[in-house]
Structure formats: structure tokens, C-alpha cells
Write a protein that holds these residues in place. Structure first.
Motif, PDB file in Angstrom:
ATOM      1  N   VAL A  99       0.853  -1.187   0.000  1.00 52.17           N
ATOM      2  CA  VAL A  99       0.000   0.000   0.000  1.00 52.17           C
ATOM      3  C   VAL A  99       0.891   1.239   0.000  1.00 52.17           C
ATOM      4  CG1 VAL A  99      -1.731   1.278   1.313  1.00 52.17           C
ATOM      5  CG2 VAL A  99      -1.833  -1.220   1.214  1.00 52.17           C
ATOM      6  N   ALA A 100       0.537   2.204  -0.830  1.00 48.22           N
ATOM      7  CA  ALA A 100       1.395   3.378  -1.029  1.00 48.22           C
ATOM      8  C   ALA A 100       1.404   4.300   0.180  1.00 48.22           C
ATOM      9  CB  ALA A 100       0.930   4.158  -2.253  1.00 48.22           C
ATOM     10  N   LYS A 101       2.631   4.694   0.599  1.00 48.05           N
ATOM     11  CA  LYS A 101       2.850   5.860   1.456  1.00 48.05           C
ATOM     12  C   LYS A 101       3.638   6.840   0.603  1.00 48.05           C
ATOM     13  CE  LYS A 101       4.912   7.667   5.672  1.00 48.05           C
ATOM     14  NZ  LYS A 101       3.714   8.479   5.979  1.00 48.05           N
ATOM     15  N   THR A 102       3.207   8.074   0.511  1.00 46.17           N
ATOM     16  CA  THR A 102       3.775   8.993  -0.465  1.00 46.17           C
ATOM     17  C   THR A 102       4.667  10.046   0.184  1.00 46.17           C
ATOM     18  OG1 THR A 102       1.815  10.403  -0.351  1.00 46.17           O
ATOM     19  CG2 THR A 102       1.838   8.681  -2.029  1.00 46.17           C
ATOM     20  N   LEU A 103       5.658  10.498  -0.596  1.00 42.47           N
ATOM     21  CA  LEU A 103       6.620  11.519  -0.166  1.00 42.47           C
ATOM     22  C   LEU A 103       6.932  12.396  -1.367  1.00 42.47           C
ATOM     23  CD1 LEU A 103       8.777  12.730   1.778  1.00 42.47           C
ATOM     24  CD2 LEU A 103      10.298  10.874   1.058  1.00 42.47           C
ATOM     25  N   ARG A 104       6.895  13.710  -1.178  1.00 47.15           N
ATOM     26  CA  ARG A 104       7.102  14.641  -2.295  1.00 47.15           C
ATOM     27  C   ARG A 104       8.361  15.470  -2.079  1.00 47.15           C
ATOM     28  NH1 ARG A 104       4.513  20.069  -4.002  1.00 47.15           N
ATOM     29  NH2 ARG A 104       3.868  20.197  -1.819  1.00 47.15           N
ATOM     30  N   PHE A 105       9.197  15.525  -3.124  1.00 50.52           N
ATOM     31  CA  PHE A 105      10.343  16.424  -3.170  1.00 50.52           C
ATOM     32  C   PHE A 105      10.019  17.576  -4.123  1.00 50.52           C
ATOM     33  CE2 PHE A 105      13.498  12.678  -2.456  1.00 50.52           C
ATOM     34  CZ  PHE A 105      13.088  12.609  -1.139  1.00 50.52           C
ATOM     35  N   VAL A 106      10.413  18.784  -3.751  1.00 50.77           N
ATOM     36  CA  VAL A 106      10.282  19.925  -4.651  1.00 50.77           C
ATOM     37  C   VAL A 106      11.675  20.323  -5.122  1.00 50.77           C
ATOM     38  CG1 VAL A 106       8.167  20.723  -3.541  1.00 50.77           C
ATOM     39  CG2 VAL A 106      10.367  21.581  -2.738  1.00 50.77           C
ATOM     40  N   PRO A 107      11.777  21.080  -6.223  1.00 52.39           N
ATOM     41  CA  PRO A 107      13.102  21.487  -6.706  1.00 52.39           C
ATOM     42  C   PRO A 107      13.849  22.288  -5.643  1.00 52.39           C
ATOM     43  CG  PRO A 107      11.439  21.882  -8.383  1.00 52.39           C
ATOM     44  CD  PRO A 107      10.698  21.517  -7.137  1.00 52.39           C
ATOM     45  N   ASN A 108      15.154  22.053  -5.548  1.00 50.02           N
ATOM     46  CA  ASN A 108      15.952  22.719  -4.527  1.00 50.02           C
ATOM     47  C   ASN A 108      15.950  24.233  -4.721  1.00 50.02           C
ATOM     48  OD1 ASN A 108      17.720  23.150  -2.390  1.00 50.02           O
ATOM     49  ND2 ASN A 108      19.512  23.040  -3.711  1.00 50.02           N
TER      50      ASN A 108
END
Length: 524
Positions: free
Chosen positions: A326-335
Motif C-alpha cells: 500500500v502506497a505511502k507517499t513523499l514529495r520532493f520539490v526542486p531545490n
């Protein structure tokens, strides 16, 4: 920097023995530690503050009165910053140089009056003796503000133990932020928030708070700031102001939880009859997905109008591994360099997300398909494995490739790269809808990956999709066997009525495809 740079010391007033001077201002932070935010169920995007009067300050060895007619006096062990150089509109890089000292503080609060204050905390936290500070000052120039340890004891038992690595915002940010709005003057004090573990104390209890740090010359400490709770004789006059009032919600907040407050758990709200039960990936359903190839699952999703469910461009680190979870999500944004300074260090969203992984979950990372910086390394992979996670899927790169591979957890990624996360990314937030490899992924979606790739299955469709995929896989396995025996494709693939009749009359025990519906095929 010495106490001489902070003028106005009142040597005759013992309340300020733990400070170089009576502070002109005391500014306190509402919520700053990750552990406390998790306990409260909310995480602020930026700091918020309230004032405390300098008349609330007390020295170590003193007492605090719990007013008559009240019950919820709570301690909050905190790190106090003492300003040494005036600060007005200072930047984050320069802010720490305006801090002269660090020491321990106890931000006592009376929850019986909190509702009346509506966030100002004037009465609930402003009472005489409600801000003990001390016992010793630590020179701020000699320490790393990101590596301080804070501990609180109640009657000798450890109640709070955390470090500034768990702060949502670095200590210097409080100085920089507040200096945007008013001048921080020498002797002003900033109380930097409390971690999880704050709770209620009663008359007779002894509360101790201590801050420790490492320096080039060795460890330094504030020593234990000690306060004894006593019962007050005076209450409040209804003719001149509001009276204390508590309810179960205030009790739960003050004690730290309903359980600690001796309250029964809140009953789950009844669900309407037409509300589907929450999805659970049962062991039986997981076993079926382990058997079903992603090609077959993808075909069934396509039949239901879902064509954009593949996470594209990824390669399996272990080609023979299957990933189901089951998905646990994590988001990166541009540095962006200023944002990395405030969000990239310490116990950042990436580390919090990996710490929050539960057995059977798949960490799915949005890295915008950027393959020129790592999004996963060996330490995080080891944490995922220890948490029982089913795997990691990222459309970014993997760093420490060989180390991650040796750990053995299934990983699908956009390749390997030696650069650290901060070269391209800032870990921003988790448990939200993200885009990974061109597919939209929501927390709770089911993730399946094999040699053919990774797909996303909406939870409501999982059972019917996997059941039909296994049926179709068994059929295709039987067809493959007939083709291997020399049969022509015409009428067989797909099956016409005659071949269908033969298939329905087959003997399952004699049919390898029927006993192993996940048998691999070389069908075009």
C-alpha cells in the motif's frame, strides 16, 4: 560575550538569578518539535508566538502554585535563548550571532484557563512563577544549535528527552523571524517550544529541566532547573473575570492523551450504510497479487478504462523481486537554497516519512523524474526494511547503490547517482497525492511491481482486478501449452467456442498453468 553586555541586572531580585538581566520581552513558540506536532495531529507551516510577562520568571529551586479550584497545571521543558546583541531584520545566516546564551526553561501552563485566553495564553501561562529559567547559562558561541539535548524529569522519572534535530524550524529561524517584526534587545528571552512528553503535575511534584551541548572543550550543561509544585490558597473572583473551566478535550491535551488522562477512547463515528469499509490489503489479497503479473493486472485495468496507471521509466534494483504493498507517499520539490536551509536539515519530512512507514507499505517518492541526485540511500533503505516496508519506488535516483542493493529491500528507481538529495531536491511533505513516473499516486493506493514495471491500482478495484487477471493468466498458460505442442494460433488465441469448450473440460491437476496461474509466458 559576557553578562556585562546585557545591562539592567537586578542583583537584589532572586527571580532572575538564572539570567544576566530581567528580560524586557519573553516570546514563546506555540509548536516547534516534530514529536509534539505528531502528538497534536497538526504541523505548522511557519512558527507562531505568544508573549509572557517577565514577572512570570523564577529561578531554580523555587515553587509554583497551582491555584485553588484548578486541576490541569502542566509542565513544558524548553530551551531558552537569551539575546546578546540587538537584532532587527537580521537574516537566517546571521541570526545565531545575536544569541548570547542558551539555558533551560519550564513553560508552565494552566489548561483550566486556556479556553478563556483563546491562544493569547495571558492568564494560562502568565502567572507568577510560571516561567522558571536556569540554572546555568551556556555560551551560545561555543555550541551547535542543531545538536542540543533537552530533558525533563518529574519526581526523578524521565518525562521528556529530545534534541534540536527534531525541530520543525531551526533555532536561528525564530530570531530571524521575530526580528522582522520588532527589535530583539539584549536580555530578551525566546522560549523555543516543547517536545512530546509534557503532562500534568500536582502539588508535591518536583519538575527538573536540563539542556546539554557538546563543545570543542567538552560537554556543557545548564544543570537541572528545579521547580516544586505547591497548592495555592487563592482562587479566582467571578465578579472581576472568567473562572477556570475544563472539559475532556482540555484534559486530553494537558495530559498528552486521553489514555494518560484516564479517559475512555473516543468512539468511532458511525458510518452511513452506503459508506464502504476502509480498504485493507489482507494476506489473502496480497498473496493473489504476488501471483498476478503486472502485465495481466494492467490489461484488466485497461478494460476498466484506466490507461494511466503505470509508473514509467523505472528499473528494478533486484530484477527477480516482486513488490506488493500500500502506497505511502513523499514529495520532493526542486531545490531552492533558502528553503533547503529551513526544511532540508535535521529531522526533515523525508526522515519523518521513513520513520512513519508501517509493515506492508511501499514508499512512493515524487522526484519529478530527476535522475541527477539521490532520493534514497542505504540508511533510509535499512530503516524501510526494519519497519517492514514492502519496498521503495522513486522516479529519482538511488545513492549508495551497492549498499542499498545489499540491504535487499525491493527498489524501483530512475537509476543511480552519487550526489546527495540537496543537489536537486528539498524534501517537502508526505501523505498526499503525488506524481511519480507520470502516474498519479494517492496514499492507500495499491502498488505492484515486477520485471515489466510498476503499476498503481485503486483500492476499490483491487479484488476484482486481481481475480480476473489470475483467471486470464490461467487461460493464457493453457493456450501457451497448446501452442508449444504445435497448434496454430487461429481460433486458439483468442479461443473460439471449440477451444473454449476444451479448456473448460481440462483436467486442472494435469494442467501446470491451472496449478500455477502466474506461470511466465512468452506471448506476443
Amino acid at each position: 560575550m559576557t553578562t556585562d553586555t546585557i545591562s539592567g541586572t537586578d542583583a537584589a531580585d532572586p527571580r532572575f538569578a538564572g539570567l544576566p538581566a530581567r528580560p524586557g520581552k519573553i516570546i514563546a513558540i506555540h509548536l516547534s518539535y516534530g514529536s509534539r506536532a505528531d502528538q497534536r495531529g497538526r504541523r505548522p507551516a511557519s512558527p507562531s508566538y505568544f508573549f509572557k510577562p517577565s514577572s512570570s520568571v523564577a529561578a531554580t529551586g523555587g515553587t509554583i502554585e497551582r491555584p485553588a479550584g484548578t486541576e490541569l497545571l502542566a509542565f513544558e521543558g524548553e530551551i531558552a535563548l537569551v539575546i546578546g546583541i540587538p537584532a532587527r531584520r537580521v537574516g537566517l545566516d546571521d541570526a545565531w550571532s545575536h544569541v548570547a546564551y542558551v539555558t533551560a526553561a519550564n513553560d508552565f501552563g494552566l489548561y483550566d484557563l486556556r479556553a478563556n485566553d483563546k491562544g493569547s495564553n495571558v492568564r494560562s501561562k502568565g502567572g507568577d512563577g510560571f516561567t522558571p529559567i536556569g540554572a546555568q547559562l551556556i555560551d551560545a558561541r561555543t555550541i551547535d544549535p542543531a545538536a542540543l539535548r533537552l530533558r525533563t524529569w518529574v519526581n526523578g522519572a524521565l518525562a521528556q528527552d529530545d534534541t534540536t534535530a527534531d525541530l520543525i524550524f531551526p533555532l536561528a529561524q525564530f530570531v530571524a523571524d521575530l526580528s522582522q517584526h520588532f527589535t530583539l534587545e539584549p536580555g530578551d528571552v525566546i522560549l523555543t517550544g516543547t517536545p512530546a512528553g509534557s503532562s500534568v503535575v500536582a502539588p508535591g511534584d518536583v519538575v527538573e529541566v536540563q539542556v546539554d551541548a557538546a563543545t570543542a572543550a567538552g560537554p556543557v550543561t545548564s544543570g537541572r532547573l528545579t521547580t516544586t509544585v505547591v497548592q495555592g490558597e487563592h482562587g479566582f473572583d467571578p465578579a472581576v473575570g472568567s473562572l477556570p473551566a475544563v472539559d475532556d478535550a482540555q484534559r486530553a491535551d494537558a495530559w498528552g492523551s486521553r489514555e494518560a488522562a484516564g479517559l475512555a477512547p473516543l468512539a468511532e463515528p458511525p458510518q452511513p450504510d452506503d459508506t464502504p469499509a476502509p480498504f485493507t490489503l489482507t494476506p489473502e489479497l496480497r498473496a493473489k497479487l504476488e501471483l498476478a503479473p503486472t502485465a495481466g493486472l494492467s490489461a484488466q485495468l485497461r478494460k476498466r478504462g484506466l490507461n494511466n496507471v503505470s509508473i514509467d521509466g523505472l528499473t528494478a534494483m533486484h530484477p527477480d523481486a516482486k513488490i506488493v504493498g500500500v502506497a505511502k507517499t513523499l514529495r520532493f520539490v526542486p531545490n531552492r537554497e533558502d528553503l533547503f536551509k529551513t526544511h532540508g536539515g535535521g529531522y526533515n519530512p523525508q526522515k519523518r516519512a521513513f520513520d512513519a512507514l508501517r509493515p506492508g507499505e511501499v514508499m512512493v517518492i515524487e522526484a519529478r523524474g530527476e535522475a541527477d541526485a539521490g532520493t534514497l540511500g542505504d540508511v533510509l533503505a535499512a530503516r524501510a526494511l526494519a519497519a517492514g516496508a514492502a519496498g521503495v519506488v522513486t522516479d529519482g535516483a538511488v545513492r549508495d547503490h551497492d549498499g542499498v542493493a545489499a540491504i535487499g529491500i525491493p527498489v524501483f528507481s530512475n537509476g543511480a547517482h552519487p550526489a546527495v538529495l540537496g543537489r536537486k531536491h528539498v524534501a517537502w511533505d508526505d501523505d498526499l497525492t503525488i506524481a511519480c513516473g507520470g502516474a498519479t499516486v494517492q496514499p492507500g493506493d495499491v502498488i505492484v511491481g515486477d520485471r515489466d514495471g510498476v503499476i498503481v491500482i485503486p483500492p476499490a478495484l483491487v479484488e476484482e482486478v486481481v481475480d480476473e487477471a489470475l483467471v486470464k493468466e490461467a487461460e493464457d498458460g493453457w493456450v501457451l501449452q497448446r501452442v508449444a505442442e504445435g497448434e496454430r494460433l487461429e481460433g486458439l488465441f483468442p479461443m473460439n467456442e471449440q477451444w473454449r469448450a476444451q479448456y473448460e473440460c481440462r483436467v486442472p491437476d494435469a494442467d501446470p498453468a491451472a496449478s500455477d496461474p502466474a506461470a511466465e509466458s512468452e506471448r506476443p
